[in-house]
Every structure is written in structure tokens, then in C-alpha cells.
Design an enzyme around this catalytic site. Structure first.
Site, PDB file in Angstrom:
ATOM      1  N   GLU A  89       0.958  -1.062  -0.130  1.00  0.00           N
ATOM      2  CA  GLU A  89      -0.027  -0.079  -0.054  1.00  0.00           C
ATOM      3  C   GLU A  89       0.964   1.424   0.074  1.00  0.00           C
ATOM      4  O   GLU A  89       2.079   1.425   0.422  1.00  0.00           O
ATOM      5  CB  GLU A  89      -1.108  -0.166   1.311  1.00  0.00           C
ATOM      6  CG  GLU A  89      -1.990  -1.105   0.944  1.00  0.00           C
ATOM      7  CD  GLU A  89      -2.889  -1.047   2.275  1.00  0.00           C
ATOM      8  OE1 GLU A  89      -4.040  -1.095   2.027  1.00  0.00           O
ATOM      9  OE2 GLU A  89      -2.541  -1.303   3.603  1.00  0.00           O
ATOM     10  N   CYS A 102       3.294   8.499   1.011  1.00  0.00           N
ATOM     11  CA  CYS A 102       3.849   7.852   2.177  1.00  0.00           C
ATOM     12  C   CYS A 102       4.109   6.309   1.432  1.00  0.00           C
ATOM     13  O   CYS A 102       3.275   5.756   1.056  1.00  0.00           O
ATOM     14  CB  CYS A 102       2.600   7.697   2.981  1.00  0.00           C
ATOM     15  SG  CYS A 102       3.219   6.492   4.468  1.00  0.00           S
ATOM     16  N   CYS A 109       6.266  -6.593   7.514  1.00  0.00           N
ATOM     17  CA  CYS A 109       7.360  -5.856   8.417  1.00  0.00           C
ATOM     18  C   CYS A 109       7.629  -7.069   9.426  1.00  0.00           C
ATOM     19  O   CYS A 109       7.085  -7.552   9.982  1.00  0.00           O
ATOM     20  CB  CYS A 109       6.826  -4.740   9.002  1.00  0.00           C
ATOM     21  SG  CYS A 109       8.132  -3.817  10.013  1.00  0.00           S
ATOM     22  N   CYS A 113       5.810  -4.491  15.960  1.00  0.00           N
ATOM     23  CA  CYS A 113       5.274  -3.396  16.928  1.00  0.00           C
ATOM     24  C   CYS A 113       3.872  -3.753  17.485  1.00  0.00           C
ATOM     25  O   CYS A 113       3.316  -3.981  16.605  1.00  0.00           O
ATOM     26  CB  CYS A 113       5.812  -1.906  16.492  1.00  0.00           C
ATOM     27  SG  CYS A 113       7.242  -1.508  16.137  1.00  0.00           S
ATOM     28  N   CYS A 116       0.894  -1.718  15.851  1.00  0.00           N
ATOM     29  CA  CYS A 116       0.868  -1.302  14.452  1.00  0.00           C
ATOM     30  C   CYS A 116       0.183  -2.678  13.416  1.00  0.00           C
ATOM     31  O   CYS A 116       0.667  -3.795  13.684  1.00  0.00           O
ATOM     32  CB  CYS A 116       2.282  -1.364  13.938  1.00  0.00           C
ATOM     33  SG  CYS A 116       2.434  -0.919  11.943  1.00  0.00           S
ATOM     34  N   CYS A 336      -1.449   6.213   9.723  1.00  0.00           N
ATOM     35  CA  CYS A 336      -0.162   5.584  10.185  1.00  0.00           C
ATOM     36  C   CYS A 336      -0.472   4.290  10.868  1.00  0.00           C
ATOM     37  O   CYS A 336      -1.320   4.415  11.809  1.00  0.00           O
ATOM     38  CB  CYS A 336       0.647   6.408  11.247  1.00  0.00           C
ATOM     39  SG  CYS A 336       1.387   7.745  10.810  1.00  0.00           S
TER      40      CYS A 336
HETATM   41  N1  SAH Z   1       8.670   1.348  10.303  1.00  0.00           N
HETATM   42  C1  SAH Z   1       8.904   2.663  10.389  1.00  0.00           C
HETATM   43  C2  SAH Z   1       7.712   3.397   9.748  1.00  0.00           C
HETATM   44  C3  SAH Z   1       6.203   3.108  10.270  1.00  0.00           C
HETATM   45  S1  SAH Z   1       4.914   4.161  10.212  1.00  0.00           S
HETATM   46  C4  SAH Z   1       8.950   3.026  11.925  1.00  0.00           C
HETATM   47  O1  SAH Z   1       8.717   2.459  12.779  1.00  0.00           O
HETATM   48  O2  SAH Z   1       9.132   4.237  12.039  1.00  0.00           O
HETATM   49  C5  SAH Z   1       5.086   5.553  10.669  1.00  0.00           C
HETATM   50  C6  SAH Z   1       4.828   6.117  12.062  1.00  0.00           C
HETATM   51  O3  SAH Z   1       3.467   5.620  12.504  1.00  0.00           O
HETATM   52  C7  SAH Z   1       5.753   5.375  13.161  1.00  0.00           C
HETATM   53  O4  SAH Z   1       6.141   6.473  14.202  1.00  0.00           O
HETATM   54  C8  SAH Z   1       4.776   4.215  13.728  1.00  0.00           C
HETATM   55  O5  SAH Z   1       5.203   3.815  15.003  1.00  0.00           O
HETATM   56  C9  SAH Z   1       3.491   4.938  13.761  1.00  0.00           C
HETATM   57  N2  SAH Z   1       2.405   4.037  13.867  1.00  0.00           N
HETATM   58  C10 SAH Z   1       2.402   2.677  13.601  1.00  0.00           C
HETATM   59  N3  SAH Z   1       1.086   2.378  13.940  1.00  0.00           N
HETATM   60  C11 SAH Z   1       0.274   3.261  14.408  1.00  0.00           C
HETATM   61  C12 SAH Z   1      -0.797   3.259  14.750  1.00  0.00           C
HETATM   62  N4  SAH Z   1      -1.899   2.295  14.998  1.00  0.00           N
HETATM   63  N5  SAH Z   1      -1.220   4.472  15.362  1.00  0.00           N
HETATM   64  C13 SAH Z   1      -0.701   5.750  15.327  1.00  0.00           C
HETATM   65  N6  SAH Z   1       0.687   5.462  14.842  1.00  0.00           N
HETATM   66  C14 SAH Z   1       1.077   4.278  14.312  1.00  0.00           C
END
Ligand code: SAH
Length: 346
Positions: A89, A102, A109, A113, A116, A336
């Protein structure tokens, strides 16, 4: 097998042409046509030998658009289908008359986390450089057709699926293509790589990455909480990550942005904010607060706007410039952490 044109930085393309006994100026011309005019080099711009080499050995295919979803606020989410059938996506985020894009760096991944949606998918594979650049070109083509005159992509963030520094080489080369004066000509402060704190990538960044912005997903200062949110914190602890970022020389990083996810009742108290303010003391820091974006089955909750503002107020007192990222595209799960290219099950 043909290789993709969109996997070559200009110096690499020149070297390839030279190795084939073709004119190196042809490489620059081809680059210019494909990236500036978004078209094949016209007529007799390229020699016959170059043209036949390209025909036999190079592909200019972009990932196919499998599905497009448009949100009420002009956010657009693309599902791209790659040559092997896997899907990723990409999101276009409107700001004024322009867009930020984005990008995804991996299919799924590996970081797991806990907050996420992509993390739930697990890692399927890395994206190749041309699949990263292809997301931008594919989205750009769609915009020019669907929203002509209002189609400028002004910023690039690696905040889609994947941990960009876990796929260092392809992400680095994609950044070189984005920044190249002969290519897409993005200014270096318009490109941002977001990382969960993958230390081996930050170590390489110091010597290898072109100067783009770093965004670190910090999310909690207390180690127990950060371990829960970002499991790689156990292997690559926050303090080592912060120290490594500090060591990256100026010419290899423009701005450093610290992202902080706000999960209601978990890491969003005034004490948490105080701890963050202390942690960032003395750094030239920008903080992005991201209120948790829910998705089906999520185990955290989103704080209210007042709660987010109270957190920000503490950082204001510490003199840290802070932005609350009020989310776009939530009605199509484009925010995000909401990206998940697997079809829903159950
Ligand atoms: N792998 C990278 C990019 C991830 S997405 C990283 O970890 O930074 C970009 C941002 O969105 C990151 O800060 C991630 O932690 C955050 N993110 C992921 N899931 C989320 C959610 N459900 N709500 C809000 N932010 C989220």
C-alpha cells in the site's frame, strides 16, 4: 531477464552504459526523459545501439494499481500489485494543493510493534528499488490523469509498510533517485525516513545515506513500556539509538524528528511527557505526536484531543517544537499503522 530502469541511480546507469560500450551521455538523456518528462526518450535522442540494448535488456514497467480508495479529505490509498503478485500500500496525503506520499519499503514488516497493523502481517519480503520508486511514479501518473493541475507530489515519507532501515540498500538507492537533480529533484529536506530504531541501519546511515530527514519512532522513554511497544528495543535500546543518531554528521541528516505515539492510559500521562522533555534536552528536536489510530482488533485506544493537547503543553514548556498529527484518511484505513495489504480474514 530484463532489469528495471527504475532500479538505477544515474551514476550506476552511466557505469552500466559504459560497460556495454554505449555512450554515457545517453544514460543522462534517458534519465532526464524518464524522470523529467515521464516519457520515453523521443526520436533520435538515443543511438540505435542504445535503443536496441534497452529493448532487449531493460524494463520500464511500473507496479500495477490493484485498487484505489479515495477518502473524503482527498487522501488516496493505492494497493499496488508487484510482478510476483505480492501487494503493498501507498498513500497520498493532501496538504493545501499538493501531496505528500507515504511509501512502503517492505511487503509486511519484521519488527512486530504491538500497536501497528502492518506488524501483524509479518515480513514477506523486501521491496526492490524499482518497486519503491514505482510507487511514487504510479501514484504520480494516477494523479496527473485524475486530478490534473493539482497533481504535485512535494514530499516523500517512508512511513508505509515496513522498516526502511531493514531494507537499507534499496531504500538508499531510491533516495538517491528522488534527490538526483537529473531525476526527480526532491530537495533533501523533503524526504524523510522513519525508523523504529533499527540500529544496524543507523550505523550505516552515518557513512552511506544521502542527507535526508530522520524520523525516529520513540514512543516511550521508560524501557519497559518501549519494550512492549517496539520489541526491537530489547536488542537496540533507545539510548544507543539516540546516541547513534547524534553521531550522524550534518551533511547526512537534515532534520531529526522524534515521533511519539499516544496510547490512552499507557504512555500519554503528564509524567511521560516530562520524561520525554528531559530525554530530548539539548537536542535540536522536533516532536510529532501521533494519537493512536485504531483498526479492527487493536489493543490500544486513542486519547482525546484535550489529552493530546495536555501532553503537548508539557513539551511546549520544555521549549520543544511539537506538532500533533491529526490524522487524515482514517475512513479508508490509510493512516499511520493502519496499512495491511492482506485481505481481511474471518
Ligand atoms: N517502520 C517505520 C515506519 C512506520 S509507520 C517506523 O517504525 O518508524 C510511521 C509511524 O506510524 C511510526 O512512528 C509508527 O510507529 C506509527 N504507527 C504505527 N502504527 C500506528 C498506529 N496504529 N497509530 C498511530 N501511529 C502508528
Amino acid at each position: 531477464m530484463k532489469t528495471s530502469f527504475y532500479s538505477y541511480s544515474l551514476p550506476e546507469l552511466r557505469a552500466l552504459f559504459e560497460a556495454q560500450g554505449l555512450s554515457a551521455t545517453g544514460a543522462a538523456k534517458l534519465y532526464h526523459w524518464r524522470y523529467k518528462h515521464r516519457a520515453p526518450a523521443s526520436g533520435n535522442e538515443l543511438s540505435k545501439a542504445t535503443q536496441s540494448y534497452l529493448q532487449e535488456n531493460m524494463s520500464f514497467e511500473l507496479p500495477e494499481i490493484d485498487r484505489v480508495q479515495e477518502a473524503g479529505d482527498r487522501t488516496v490509498k493505492f494497493l499496488f500489485r508487484l510482478a510476483d503478485g505480492k501487494k503493498v500500500e501507498t498513500v497520498l496525503i493532501p496538504s493545501n494543493r499538493k501531496y505528500g506520499i507515504c511509501l512502503s519499503s517492505q511487503v509486511g514488516c519484521a519488527m512486530k510493534c504491538s500497536f501497528c497493523h502492518t506488524g501483524l502481517q509479518g515480513l514477506s519480503r523486501n521491496l526492490e528499488t524499482h518497486e519503491i520508486v514505482g510507487q511514487l511514479l504510479g501514484a504520480q501518473r494516477w494523479l496527473s490523469e485524475q486530478r490534473p493541475g493539482k497533481d504535485r507530489i512535494a514530499t516523500v515519507v517512508f512511513m508505509g509498510q515496513g522498516e526502511p532501515l531493514h531494507n537499507f540498500d534499496s531504500v538508499r538507492r531510491a533516495c538517491e533517485i528522488f534527490l538526483s537533480q537529473h531525476g526527480l529533484s526532491f530537495a533533501s529536506d523533503k524526504v524523510t525516513i522513519s525508523t523504529a530504531g533499527y540500529l544496524p541501519g543507523l550505523v550505516r546511515w552515518k557513512a552511506e545515506m544521502p542527507g535526508v530527514n530522520i524520523a525516529l519512532s520513540l514512543h516511550a522513554v521508560e524501557m519497559k513500556k518501549r519494550d512492549e511497544l517496539i520489541p526491537i528495543n530489547a536488542r537496540f535500546p533507545l539510548d544507543e539509538v539516540l546516541a547513534q543518531i547524534d553521531q550522524i554528521p550534518r551533511n547526512r541528516k537534515r532534520f531529526v524528528i522524534y515521533e511519539y505515539l499516544l496510547a490512552k492510559g499507557f504512555n500519554d500521562s503528564v509524567e511521560d511527557a516530562e520524561a520525554l522533555g528531559e530525554k530530548l534536552k539539548g537536542k535540536k528536536a522536533f516532536v510529532n505526536l501521533i494519537p493512536f489510530n485504531p483498526y479492527p482488533g487493536a489493543k490500544y485506544e486513542r486519547p482525546t484531543e484535550e489529552e493530546a493537547r495536555a501532553f503537548k503543553a508539557v513539551l511546549d514548556e520544555h521549549g520543544i517544537p511539537t506538532l500533533i498529527r491529526f490524522t487524515k484518511g482514517t475512513d479508508i484505513l490509510a493512516a499511520c499503522g493502519q496499512l495491511n495489504s492482506k485481505p481481511p480474514t474471518g
